[in-house]
Design an enzyme around this catalytic site. Structure first.
Site, PDB file in Angstrom:
ATOM      1  N   SER A 147      -5.285   5.386  -1.531  1.00 24.79           N
ATOM      2  CA  SER A 147      -5.471   5.193  -0.095  1.00 24.79           C
ATOM      3  C   SER A 147      -5.529   3.709   0.244  1.00 24.79           C
ATOM      4  O   SER A 147      -5.988   2.886  -0.564  1.00 24.79           O
ATOM      5  CB  SER A 147      -6.769   5.868   0.349  1.00 24.79           C
ATOM      6  OG  SER A 147      -7.137   5.470   1.656  1.00 24.79           O
ATOM      7  N   TYR A 172     -15.530   7.228   0.091  1.00 28.38           N
ATOM      8  CA  TYR A 172     -14.151   7.719  -0.028  1.00 28.38           C
ATOM      9  C   TYR A 172     -13.274   6.668  -0.703  1.00 28.38           C
ATOM     10  O   TYR A 172     -12.530   6.966  -1.644  1.00 28.38           O
ATOM     11  CB  TYR A 172     -13.606   8.060   1.355  1.00 28.38           C
ATOM     12  CG  TYR A 172     -12.126   8.358   1.359  1.00 28.38           C
ATOM     13  CD1 TYR A 172     -11.610   9.476   0.703  1.00 28.38           C
ATOM     14  CD2 TYR A 172     -11.225   7.515   2.017  1.00 28.38           C
ATOM     15  CE1 TYR A 172     -10.251   9.752   0.695  1.00 28.38           C
ATOM     16  CE2 TYR A 172      -9.862   7.790   2.014  1.00 28.38           C
ATOM     17  CZ  TYR A 172      -9.388   8.900   1.351  1.00 28.38           C
ATOM     18  OH  TYR A 172      -8.047   9.164   1.352  1.00 28.38           O
TER      19      TYR A 172
END
Length: 350
Positions: A147, A172
């Site tokens: 990501s 995350y």
């Protein structure tokens, strides 16, 4: 280069946003390949969207020359027994791990789900791949989703895969960076060819309703004000899902060269290489929604401060992707949001 002919391609997160579009493209463009999709169908968001994506895949398979070109199996990658059975039964040549708990803000209130899916689940994927390396059917390539969140609050732009990414600002992001580290270690130790893909704000039809463009649309339809963080002074490198899928398929077919330390390992950015301001993004979204008759006028805006875990901007340097594959995302935000608006109108009117 890997020829997909008569190969088994395992896609985790196949009922997810990116996973479903990837699976569909593979079914349509590689008729002799076998696509095995797995997904745990969590209720992180409305599972009816996941069911709709699976219907899309069933339709694609029904139109394929080989009606058995796609198989879906419900299961959790954090369940090692389940995952090992999948690898033993189907012997995948290429594994694309897209199954993960997504979302920056959700990780602040629900950290356990990130450890479950993004850490334990990914470890199980690596172990399952490792178990094949001495067999007659070793995994030829592991591709996995990272990501843009790993860049944290990096001030240097555009973000390059050569940049230091040791300061995540959300759990995350930390789990995604850990995936890259785990994959590198397994790649070096067991010679598992591994490529990580840092996605930049993926959007499009049948997307995730926790994403800004989808949440804004739902609120605009209801006549509710939309919440815009950091007073609108934020920038994102929005990337249309079709461009992401093209990038993944390109990468799947190319085994990475060994790094200096002997690991067949690579990381790429996949982003539009063109950050848009949040306010410009909202204006384009409202324009597309009005063109489709979904709303009649722009909505009210509620300007709020920056939220924990958010970053000021994302901006992908895609030089390596373009050099290695002659490709970079090119769908404009207006083209992509127009496609989303057309789908939204059809889906919710139905």
């Amino acid at each position: 280069m890997i020829d997909f002919s008569k190969k088994t391609l395992l896609i985790t997160g196949a009922a997810g946003f990116i996973g479903s579009f990837l699976s569909k493209r593979l079914i349509e463009e590689f008729p002799t390949a076998k696509v095995i999709g797995i997904d745990s169908i969590t209720d992180y968001y409305d599972i009816r969207l996941k069911e709709e994506r699976l219907k899309m895949l069933d339709s694609a398979a029904a139109c394929a020359a080989d009606k058995n070109s796609f198989t879906f199996i419900k299961g959790d990658i954090a369940d090692k027994v389940f995952l090992d059975r999948i690898f033993e039964q189907y012997k995948p040549s290429i594994v694309v791990n897209l199954a993960a708990q997504a979302g920056v803000r959700y990780s602040i209130t629900n950290p356990e789900s990130y450890i479950h899916s993004n850490i334990i689940g990914f470890y199980n994927i690596l172990e399952a791949c490792r178990s094949t390396m001495e067999s007659a059917n070793p995994v030829k390539h592991l591709v996995y989703a990272s990501s843009s969140s790993v860049y944290g609050s990096n001030k240097k732009v555009p973000y390059s895969t050569e940049d230091k990414v040791d300061n995540p600002v959300s759990l995350y992001a930390a789990t995604k960076k850990s995936n890259e580290l785990f994959a590198h270690a397994y790649s070096k130790l067991y010679k598992i060819p591994s490529t990580g893909l840092r996605f930049f704000t993926v959007y499009g039809p049948l997307g995730r309703p926790d994403m800004a463009y989808f949440k804004f649309t739902n609120k605009l339809v209801k006549g509710e004000p939309i919440q815009i963080y950091n007073m609108g002074d934020m920038y994102r490198d929005f990337t249309f899902v079709d461009d992401i899928v093209t990038g993944i398929i390109n990468v799947m077919q190319k085994i990475p060269a060994e790094t200096e330390d002997g690991a067949p390992y690579k990381v790429y950015n996949i982003g539009n290489n063109h950050p848009e301001s949040l306010m410009s993004f909202v204006n384009i979204l409202e324009k597309c929604l009005m063109q489709e008759g979904i709303i009649s006028e722009p909505g009210k805006k509620e300007l709020l401060p920056m939220q924990p875990g958010d970053v000021y901007q994302t901006y992908a340097d895609v030089t390596e992707l373009e050099k290695d594959f002659g490709f970079k995302p090119s769908t404009t935000l207006e083209q992509g949001l127009s496609a989303f608006a057309k789908w939204y109108k059809t889906y919710y009117n139905r």
